[in-house]
Design a protein around this motif. Structure first.
Motif, PDB file in Angstrom:
ATOM      1  N   ARG A  44       0.864  -1.196   0.000  1.00 10.42           N
ATOM      2  CA  ARG A  44       0.000   0.000   0.000  1.00 10.42           C
ATOM      3  C   ARG A  44       0.885   1.227   0.000  1.00 10.42           C
ATOM      4  NH1 ARG A  44      -5.150  -1.713   3.860  1.00 10.42           N
ATOM      5  NH2 ARG A  44      -5.115  -3.889   3.193  1.00 10.42           N
ATOM      6  N   THR A  45       0.748   2.033  -1.016  1.00 13.14           N
ATOM      7  CA  THR A  45       1.542   3.255  -1.121  1.00 13.14           C
ATOM      8  C   THR A  45       0.589   4.441  -0.966  1.00 13.14           C
ATOM      9  OG1 THR A  45       1.265   3.236  -3.509  1.00 13.14           O
ATOM     10  CG2 THR A  45       3.245   2.158  -2.659  1.00 13.14           C
ATOM     11  N   TYR A  65      -1.711   7.835  -1.502  1.00 14.26           N
ATOM     12  CA  TYR A  65      -2.592   8.221  -2.607  1.00 14.26           C
ATOM     13  C   TYR A  65      -2.023   9.402  -3.381  1.00 14.26           C
ATOM     14  CZ  TYR A  65      -6.317   4.983  -1.555  1.00 14.26           C
ATOM     15  OH  TYR A  65      -7.039   3.834  -1.410  1.00 14.26           O
ATOM     16  N   ARG A 115      -2.402  10.005  -7.351  1.00 13.55           N
ATOM     17  CA  ARG A 115      -1.796   9.012  -8.251  1.00 13.55           C
ATOM     18  C   ARG A 115      -2.729   8.653  -9.415  1.00 13.55           C
ATOM     19  NH1 ARG A 115      -2.169   3.774  -4.123  1.00 13.55           N
ATOM     20  NH2 ARG A 115      -4.409   3.478  -4.371  1.00 13.55           N
ATOM     21  N   GLU A 137      -1.999   6.263 -11.505  1.00 12.58           N
ATOM     22  CA  GLU A 137      -1.794   4.818 -11.627  1.00 12.58           C
ATOM     23  C   GLU A 137      -0.823   4.450 -10.516  1.00 12.58           C
ATOM     24  OE1 GLU A 137       1.232   3.377 -14.200  1.00 12.58           O
ATOM     25  OE2 GLU A 137       2.297   4.676 -12.823  1.00 12.58           O
ATOM     26  N   ASN A 138      -0.477   3.194 -10.386  1.00  9.52           N
ATOM     27  CA  ASN A 138       0.317   2.831  -9.211  1.00  9.52           C
ATOM     28  C   ASN A 138       1.696   2.270  -9.530  1.00  9.52           C
ATOM     29  OD1 ASN A 138       0.326   3.040  -6.455  1.00  9.52           O
ATOM     30  ND2 ASN A 138      -0.396   0.953  -6.101  1.00  9.52           N
ATOM     31  N   SER A 142       4.432   4.610  -8.228  1.00  8.77           N
ATOM     32  CA  SER A 142       4.542   4.623  -6.759  1.00  8.77           C
ATOM     33  C   SER A 142       5.189   3.348  -6.246  1.00  8.77           C
ATOM     34  CB  SER A 142       3.158   4.755  -6.123  1.00  8.77           C
ATOM     35  OG  SER A 142       2.443   5.807  -6.698  1.00  8.77           O
ATOM     36  N   VAL A 143       4.822   2.209  -6.837  1.00  9.44           N
ATOM     37  CA  VAL A 143       5.380   0.936  -6.368  1.00  9.44           C
ATOM     38  C   VAL A 143       6.886   0.900  -6.658  1.00  9.44           C
ATOM     39  CG1 VAL A 143       5.345  -1.575  -6.695  1.00  9.44           C
ATOM     40  CG2 VAL A 143       3.202  -0.324  -6.508  1.00  9.44           C
ATOM     41  N   TYR A 174      -1.645  -4.653  -5.536  1.00  8.05           N
ATOM     42  CA  TYR A 174      -2.368  -3.551  -4.886  1.00  8.05           C
ATOM     43  C   TYR A 174      -3.806  -3.511  -5.371  1.00  8.05           C
ATOM     44  CZ  TYR A 174      -0.783  -1.651  -9.368  1.00  8.05           C
ATOM     45  OH  TYR A 174      -0.497  -1.492 -10.710  1.00  8.05           O
ATOM     46  N   MET A 228      -7.458   5.295  -8.013  1.00  6.11           N
ATOM     47  CA  MET A 228      -6.547   6.081  -8.849  1.00  6.11           C
ATOM     48  C   MET A 228      -7.336   7.302  -9.338  1.00  6.11           C
ATOM     49  SD  MET A 228      -3.973   3.967  -8.835  1.00  6.11           S
ATOM     50  CE  MET A 228      -4.043   2.392  -8.002  1.00  6.11           C
TER      51      MET A 228
END
Ligand code: HAM
Length: 432
Positions: A43-44, A46, A89, A91-92, A95-96, A116, A120
């Motif tokens: 979990r990163t 938002y 974000r 997209e993720n 962040s990942v 995840y 988004m």
């Protein structure tokens, strides 16, 4: 003075209690399947620094150019207030990867298999299947041990398996390869040469994409652009033999897994970070926003964000689009209560509240109506809440130190003793 009525911001929606069982079904199946494939949840935040998204997806991508939802704020940094540039974000993946680098995951494991689920945000023009806040489930497999075609096939097969287990069958998997950075460069040069004489026939968007993101012209939905693109010969001559061989291996494993796919030379994806395998899954019942999910390999991104030189591959599926594609099949009934207490006067209510507390302490889901409404209206509420059993307490019952226990599906009822406030028989009968 008129009073403003607030509603959700355009392109977002409330997910109401009756819709929640569908979401929970999808989320819990997804978590189970991610675990089955050896992925662990991450979990990163938002929001992240705006620059992270610009550098990963590419300054010239449509998402960064037109769709970022920026948060401009004056925030304390030490003792000083500074203006910071943060964005929700879109997209993720970025962040990942940021988290992978920051937490030095490459030092801890050869392959980080991360998944995840979450919201988004993209400032797109809303339409069916296209929202400004939407939800994705996705995976990213990152690390030095990840440079193998088996992993591309594993990730693609996971996406297909997820969709099938939600009950979807009407979808198509399209795959392609962009090759490595050099191949991509060759491909974009080739496209520019081919498209230059046709530039005036392209839509204004594609005319500006010609310089900044020529690949995007290939998947433009405009009829004239599609016509021009269809006249270009899209073979794989831009690929090195190593890249061609790699793609062969990916296809071979997919064949061995009996996963149906279509090689689509026009599939290029809009985000800059992809190399080698790219894929997209489209749903046939979805209309213009038909991508259920997409992903691919991105071997340069971790290093481009100042991390170690490690390869990676991943995908994301759009949850709202999955629910749209499922249609009626997405409807999941809300869970009913184990018991509902109907109290007919004030002393019965006092007793009922004690029983209610005891039921809940024994993990029996239960509720009561505090209003002393008529028997009929309380029974209506019990039905609405899909109570399996109803406990009725009135003046007579209290006098006899009993309650009436009604089994709603069998339409039977029995008297149960609560003498000396001993509720154990009642608890046992309800738990049965
Ligand atoms: P994407 O193609 O931008 O890829 O988005 C993946 C999926 O998210 C889409 O296929 C669609 O189902 C859903 N989606 C995207 N935008 C919207 C929207 N505005 N409204 C509703 N649903 C939407 C990525 O996001 C990459 N990060 C995928 C990836 C992961 N590649 C490698 N790893």
């Amino acid at each position: 003075m008129s009073i403003k009525n607030f509603s959700v911001p355009r392109g977002t929606s409330d997910i109401l209690p009756e819709q929640i069982p569908t979401w929970q079904m999808i989320e819990s199946k997804a978590r189970e399947i991610f675990h089955t494939f050896g992925f662990r949840e991450i979990r990163t935040p938002y929001f992240e620094e705006t620059e992270l998204f610009a550098r990963s997806m590419g300054q010239t991508s449509d998402v960064v150019q037109k769709q970022m939802l920026n948060l401009q704020a004056q925030l304390l940094q030490g003792d000083e207030e500074k203006s910071v540039h943060l964005s929700l974000r879109p997209e993720n993946t970025a962040s990942v990867v940021r988290s992978y680098i920051q937490n030095r995951l490459d030092k801890k494991e050869g392959l980080s298999k991360l998944y995840y689920l979450g919201a988004m945000f993209r400032g797109e023009r809303p339409q069916k299947g296209r929202l400004r806040q939407f939800h994705q489930m996705g995976v990213e497999a990152i690390g030095p041990d990840g440079k193998t075609a088996y992993l591309d096939a594993e990730v693609i097969s996971l996406a297909v398996y997820l969709l099938k287990s939600f009950g979807l069958n009407n979808f198509k998997l399209k795959i392609n390869t962009l090759g490595d950075s050099q191949d991509k460069e060759n491909f974009s040069k080739y496209l520019r040469t081919e498209l230059k004489p046709r530039l005036s026939q392209l839509c204004p968007d594609c005319q500006s994409r010609f310089e900044r993101n020529v690949f995007r012209i290939l998947d433009c939905k405009n009829h004239d652009c599609q016509k021009q693109v269809s006249q270009i010969n899209l073979d794989d001559s831009y690929l090195s033999s190593a890249s061609r061989e790699y793609f062969q291996q990916v296809k071979k494993v997919l064949n061995d897994f009996k996963i149906e796919y279509e090689v689509t030379p026009k599939l290029v994806r809009g985000l800059d970070y992809y190399t080698h395998t790219v894929f997209e899954i489209t749903g046939s019942s979805l209309g213009s926003q038909d991508a259920l999910g997409a992903g691919g390999r991105y071997n340069r991104l971790v290093e481009d964000l100042s991390g170690p030189d490690v390869p990676a591959v991943g995908f994301a599926l759009g949850i709202e689009r999955i629910i749209l594609a499922l249609g009626e099949k997405a409807v999941v009934e809300e869970k009913g209560l184990d018991a509902f207490i109907v109290a007919l006067d004030q002393p019965a209510l006092s007793e009922g509240v004690l029983i209610l507390n005891e039921l809940r302490l024994h993990k029996i889901s239960s509720d009561i109506d505090y209003t002393l409404a008529s028997m009929k209206s309380q029974m209506r509420l019990a039905n609405k809440l899909k109570a399996a059993k109803v406990i009725i307490i009135g003046e007579n019952e209290l006098k006899k130190e009993v309650v009436l226990l009604k089994n709603m599906s069998e339409s039977t009822q029995e008297e149960i003793s609560i003498k000396n406030k001993n509720y154990s028989t009642l608890l046992n009968r309800i738990a049965k």
